[in-house]
Design an enzyme around this catalytic site. Structure first.
Site: not given
Length: 811
Positions: A480-481
Site C-alpha cells: 500500500e505504498g
C-alpha cells in the site's frame, strides 16, 4: 441723527457684504484647491493601486509559470478525504485538549464479547507454525471465520454483517497478530481493502442486495485488484489496466485488459473489486459517468477472468496472487455504483486506503508490540546467563526499553487513528503517517525482540513465537505504498497542499483559466498575504517557544516525569514549540515552488518531523486517558523524549540542507526561527540511562505496565502448551524464586522446604521454556525410508576410497 445712523448702517452693511463676498471667494478658492488636491491624491492612489496591481499580476504570472499544471487525477486526490488535526499541526498551534474532547476510542459490550470469545476460539484453531508450513488454514478455520462473520465486521447489520467500529476491527486484528500474522492479514483485507464498505456506500441497490449478504457470511471472499507490474506504490496510475466503453448487442459496457499482482486473497476470492482506467473515445457515456479511475465488480467465474496463481511473500502463508484478463467484457451493471460512478474510483479508493493504511497495517504492529513486551519481557527475566537473568544486562535493558516506548507510541497512535475514523473522518495525510511510522516501529520492535530472544527466535517450530512476525513485518513495510515513497513523497507532498491553511486556495488560483485572471490574481494575492502573515506568526512563535522550551528543558529534573500533571504540561509545550517550527518550515517550502515534489530528501525529513509531532500528541492523548497505571509515566516519558529528539533532528537536518535557489535564505530563516541560539536551543536528547533501566524493569517484572501491554494478547487456556502464554504465566514464579535466592544469599542460610519447592518449580519452568524445537526430518523427502542426506553420501564415498576409515576402531 437717524440719517447718520442710517448712513452708518448702510456703510456697515455694504462693508459686511464686501467682507462676506471676499470671504466667500476665499473659501471657494480654498475648496477648489482642496478638490484639486483630493483629485490629485485619488489619481496618485489609482496610480499606486495600478502599480501594485501590476506587481501582483507579475508575481502571479511568475508563480503560475513555475508551478506545474496539476493533473485531473491530482485535482481529484486533493479533494478526497478529510482534514482535521493534521491541519492543526500545519497551523503551528494544535491542541491536546481538542483531541481529548473529540476522540474517545471505545468498544461496545458486543465488540468486547467478540474479542474475548470468537477471536480467542479462532486463535485456538490455528497453530502458527503449522499454518506457515502448510501455507494455508484448515477448512475448519476457514469455515469458522465465515460462520462468525470475520469477513463482514465492517458491513452494516442490515446486510448481515457485524457493523463493528473501527476500534473493534483494529483490536481484533491486533489480537490475531499476537498469535498468527497470517490470520491478521487474511481478516484485514475484507474489512479494509475489500469492496464491502464501498458497496454499502456506493453500490446500486441490485449490487447491494446480491453482494453484501454473501460478503457478510463469507460465501464470497473479497479482494481488491489495484497494483500492477508497472504501478506499484503509484498504484492509481493504473498502467496496464485499461478499459474502453463499448456497446454490444444494445448493452453498454467496457472491454478491459488488466494484469494485477500482489493481490491479497486473490487465490481464494469469490469476487474482486478491480481498478481500471476507463476511456470513452466514442462518447457513449453521454454525460452519465466520466473517464478515469473506475471500479468493476467481477465474480470468480466471470468469462476471461483468471485468478488462482499464488505469490509467496517471504515465508507468509496468507493468500496472495494475481488477477489477469485480456479483452474481458464487463457489462455496465458490473461497474461499482453503476454507470454514473464511472470515473469515481479515486474517491472510493481513498476511503479504502484510509482504513487499510491507517488502521489495518498499524494493528499488526500493535500486535507485535504487545507480543514482544509481554513474551520477550518475560523471557529476558526467565532466561539466565552467568547465573543472572539477562534482564539485568544493559544491552538487553536498552533493547527492551526501546521496544516498550515504541510499543506505547504505536498503541497510542493506533487508538487515536481509530477514533478519528470512527468520527467519520478519512484523513489521508494522517493515515500515511500512521502506515509509514507504525510499520517501521513495528519492524524495529520485532528486531529488538529477535536480538533478545536470540537462538530461541531463529529456530522454527511450535516454541518460536517471533520468527513469523519477523518475516511478516517487512511485508507491511512494502504494501500500500512502500514506506520509502510514503515518507519521501506522499506525506508532505499531499500534506503541504491539503493541510496548510492557505496553500490549497493559492494553488487553485494558479490553475484557473486565463479568462479568469483578475479573479485568480485577487485570490492569489489574498492567500499569499495570508501565507506571509502565517509564516511571520510561526517565526516569532518558534523563537519565543524555543527560548521557553530551552529554559524549561535545561532546568527540568530527570524525575519530573513522575508527576503526571507536570509530565503533560512540559511535553505539550515542547510539541507546541516543534509544531511552530514545523509550520514555519512548511511555509518556507513555498520558496521551492513546483520543485518541491522533486526534493524528496527534504520531504522525508519533514515527514519525520510531522510523524514525531502527531505521535507525540497521540502518546499524550493515550496517557491522559489511561493515567493511573503504575509505570505509565516512565514509558510515556521515554517515548516523548524519543519523539521530540526525532522531530528536532529531522528539522535540524532540513535546515542544514534546504534546497533550491533560495535555499540559503530559507535555511538561515529556518535556523533563526527554530534554533535562535544555535545548539543551546536544540535541547532534546535521547532518554537517559536511569529511565531506560526503569522502563526495562517494569517490563520484566510483574507490574501494571506489563498488564497494560498484556491487554488483548491471546492467552491459551491453562494446560494447553503455548509458548507466549507459558512465558507470561511463568514470570511471577521465576521472579519470586529469584527473590528467595537473593534472600538466601544475603542471609547465608539454606531454604525452607517451601522455598526449595518454589525454586525447583522455577528452575523446571526455565528448563522447559528455553528449549527450541528439533526435527528428525524437516522435509517430506527426508522422511522417506532409506533416505540419506547428500552430504553424508559424499562422506561415505570418500571414506570408502581410503585405507584407514576411522581414527579409533571400536569392537
Amino acid at each position: 441723527m437717524l440719517t447718520t445712523y442710517s448712513q452708518t448702517l448702510t456703510k456697515s452693511t455694504t462693508s459686511g457684504a464686501r467682507s462676506l463676498s471676499v470671504l466667500a471667494n476665499s473659501n471657494l478658492h480654498k475648496q477648489g484647491a482642496l478638490v484639486g488636491s483630493r483629485r490629485h491624491q485619488v489619481q496618485q492612489t489609482r496610480t499606486l493601486l495600478g502599480f501594485v496591481d501590476a506587481i501582483d499580476k507579475r508575481v502571479y504570472r511568475w508563480a503560475r509559470g513555475v508551478m506545474p499544471a496539476i493533473s485531473k487525477t491530482e485535482q481529484i486526490a486533493l479533494g478526497c478525504g478529510t482534514i482535521g488535526f493534521d491541519r492543526d499541526i500545519f497551523s503551528g498551534s494544535p491542541s491536546l485538549q481538542h483531541l481529548l474532547d473529540t476522540y474517545k476510542p471505545k468498544l461496545t459490550a458486543e465488540e468486547q464479547d467478540f474479542l474475548e470469545n470468537q477471536v480467542d476460539h479462532l486463535c485456538g484453531l490455528l497453530n502458527d507454525h503449522d499454518v506457515s508450513m502448510q501455507k494455508d488454514f484448515t477448512k475448519e478455520a476457514w469455515d469458522y471465520m465465515r460462520d462468525e462473520r470475520f469477513f463482514g465486521m465492517k458491513i452494516p447489520k442490515e446486510w448481515g454483517g457485524l457493523g463493528f467500529s473501527t476500534q473493534a476491527v483494529s483490536m481484533i486484528l491486533a489480537k490475531l497478530a499476537t498469535h498468527c500474522f497470517d490470520a491478521n492479514a487474511t481478516v484485514a483485507v475484507p474489512n479494509s481493502l475489500g469492496p464491502g464498505e464501498l458497496l454499502a456506500r456506493y453500490g446500486t441497490q441490485d449490487q447491494q442486495e446480491y453482494f453484501l449478504p454473501r460478503l457478510a457470511d463469507g460465501t464470497l471472499i473479497p479482494c481488491f485488484g489495484l497494483t500492477g507490474p508497472h504501478s506499484g506504490s503509484d498504484a492509481t496510475s493504473l498502467i496496464g489496466s485499461d478499459c474502453i466503453v463499448e456497446e454490444r448487442d444494445g448493452q453498454l459496457g467496457v472491454k478491459a485488459t488488466f494484469k494485477k499482482r500482489y493481490i491479497t486473497l486473490a487465490p481464494v476470492a469469490g469476487v474482486v473489486g478491480l481498478g481500471l482506467n476507463l476511456s470513452d473515445p466514442n462518447g457513449l457515456l453521454k454525460g452519465q459517468g466520466e473517464e478515469g479511475f473506475t471500479v468493476a465488480l467481477l465474480e470468480r467465474d466471470h468469462p476471461g477472468l483468471r485468478m488462482g496463481d499464488r505469490h509467496m511473500p517471504l515465508n507468509a502463508a496468507f493468500m496472495n496472487g494475481t488477477v489477469e484478463g485480456e479483452d474481458v467484457w464487463i457489462p455496465m451493471d458490473c461497474i461499482l455504483g453503476g454507470q454514473e460512478r464511472c470515473g469515481y474510483g479515486w474517491h472510493m479508493f481513498v476511503e479504502c486506503l484510509a482504513e487499510g493504511r491507517g488502521v489495518s497495517l498499524p494493528a499488526g504492529s500493535v500486535g507485535a508490540a504487545r507480543g514482544v513486551a509481554t513474551a520477550v519481557g518475560a523471557y529476558s527475566r526467565i532466561r539466565k546467563q552467568f547465573r543472572v537473568p539477562i534482564a539485568e544486562f544493559g544491552g538487553i535493558q536498552e533493547a527492551l526499553a526501546n521496544a516498550g516506548s515504541d510499543g506505547v507510541i504505536t498503541i497510542a497512535g493506533t487508538d487515536l487513528m481509530n477514533a478519528i475514523v470512527d468520527n467519520h473522518e478519512a484523513p489521508m495525510v494522517i493515515s500515511s503517517v500512521m502506515k509509514q511510522n507504525c510499520t517501521e516501529r513495528g519492524r524495529r520492535i520485532v528486531e529488538q525482540g529477535m536480538d533478545i530472544a536470540a537462538g530461541s527466535a531463529i529456530c522454527r517450530g511450535n516454541n518460536n513465537y517471533m520468527g513469523n512476525a519477523y518475516m511478516s513485518l517487512p511485508i507491511a513495510i512494502t504494501v500500500e505504498g512502500a514506506n520509502i515513497m510514503t515518507r519521501s513523497f506522499q506525506i508532505i507532498g499531499q500534506g503541504l497542499t491539503r493541510c496548510h491553511p492557505h496553500m490549497l486556495d493559492l494553488i487553485t488560483s494558479l490553475q484557473m483559466p486565463k479568462s479568469e485572471e483578475n479573479k485568480a490574481v485577487a485570490i492569489f494575492t489574498s492567500q499569499f498575504h495570508k501565507v506571509v502573515k502565517h509564516g511571520l506568526t510561526n517565526f516569532f512563535q518558534s523563537v519565543s517557544r524555543g527560548l521557553g522550551a530551552t529554559v524549561a528543558t535545561k532546568t527540568r529534573s530527570k524525575k519530573a516525569y513522575k508527576d503526571g500533571d507536570k509530565l503533560l504540561d512540559y511535553h505539550e509545550k515542547q510539541l507546541l514549540r516543534l509544531s511552530a517550527n514545523f509550520a514555519l518550515t512548511a511555509d518556507l517550502c513555498f520558496s521551492l515552488g513546483g520543485r518541491l515534489k522533486f526534493e524528496e530528501l527534504l520531504m522525508g525529513r519533514l515527514a519525520d518531523a510531522l510523524g514525531g509531532i502527531f505521535l507525540g500528541y497521540a502518546t499524550l492523548h493515550h496517557y491522559s486517558r489511561r493515567r493511573g497505571i503504575e509505570g505509565l509515566e516512565a514509558v510515556t516519558e521515554h517515548a516523548m523524549l524519543k519523539l521530540e529528539a526525532e522531530a528536532q533532528d529531522a528539522l535540524l537536518e532540513a535546515s542544514k540542507n534546504f534546497p533550491g535557489p533560495l535555499g540559503g535564505v530559507a535555511s538561515t530563516v529556518m535556523k533563526m526561527g527554530c534554533f535562535p541560539l544555535g545548539n543551546m536551543t536544540r535541547p532534546y536528547d535521547k532518554p537517559h540511562d536511569a529511565l531506560t533501566k526503569e522502563v526495562s524493569r517494569l517490563m520484566t517484572t510483574p507490574s501494571e505496565l506489563r498488564d497494560m501491554f498484556q491487554e488483548n494478547v491471546y492467552m491459551a487456556p491453562e494446560g494447553v502448551t503455548h509458548q507466549v502464554s507459558d512465558l507470561i504465566r511463568a514470570l511471577p514464579v521465576c521472579v519470586e524464586a529469584d527473590k528467595i535466592a537473593s534472600t538466601l544469599r544475603r542471609e547465608k542460610r539454606q531454604p525452607t522446604e517451601e522455598e526449595a519447592n518454589k525454586i525447583a518449580k522455577a528452575d523446571a519452568l526455565r528448563d522447559v521454556l528455553i528449549q527450541v524445537d528439533v526435527f528428525e526430518n524437516l522435509t517430506t523427502e527426508e522422511s522417506q525410508e532409506g533416505y540419506k542426506r547428500p552430504a553424508l553420501q559424499g562422506t561415505e564415498e570418500r571414506l570408502a576410497a581410503l585405507e584407514r576409515k576411522e581414527f579409533v576402531k571400536y569392537g
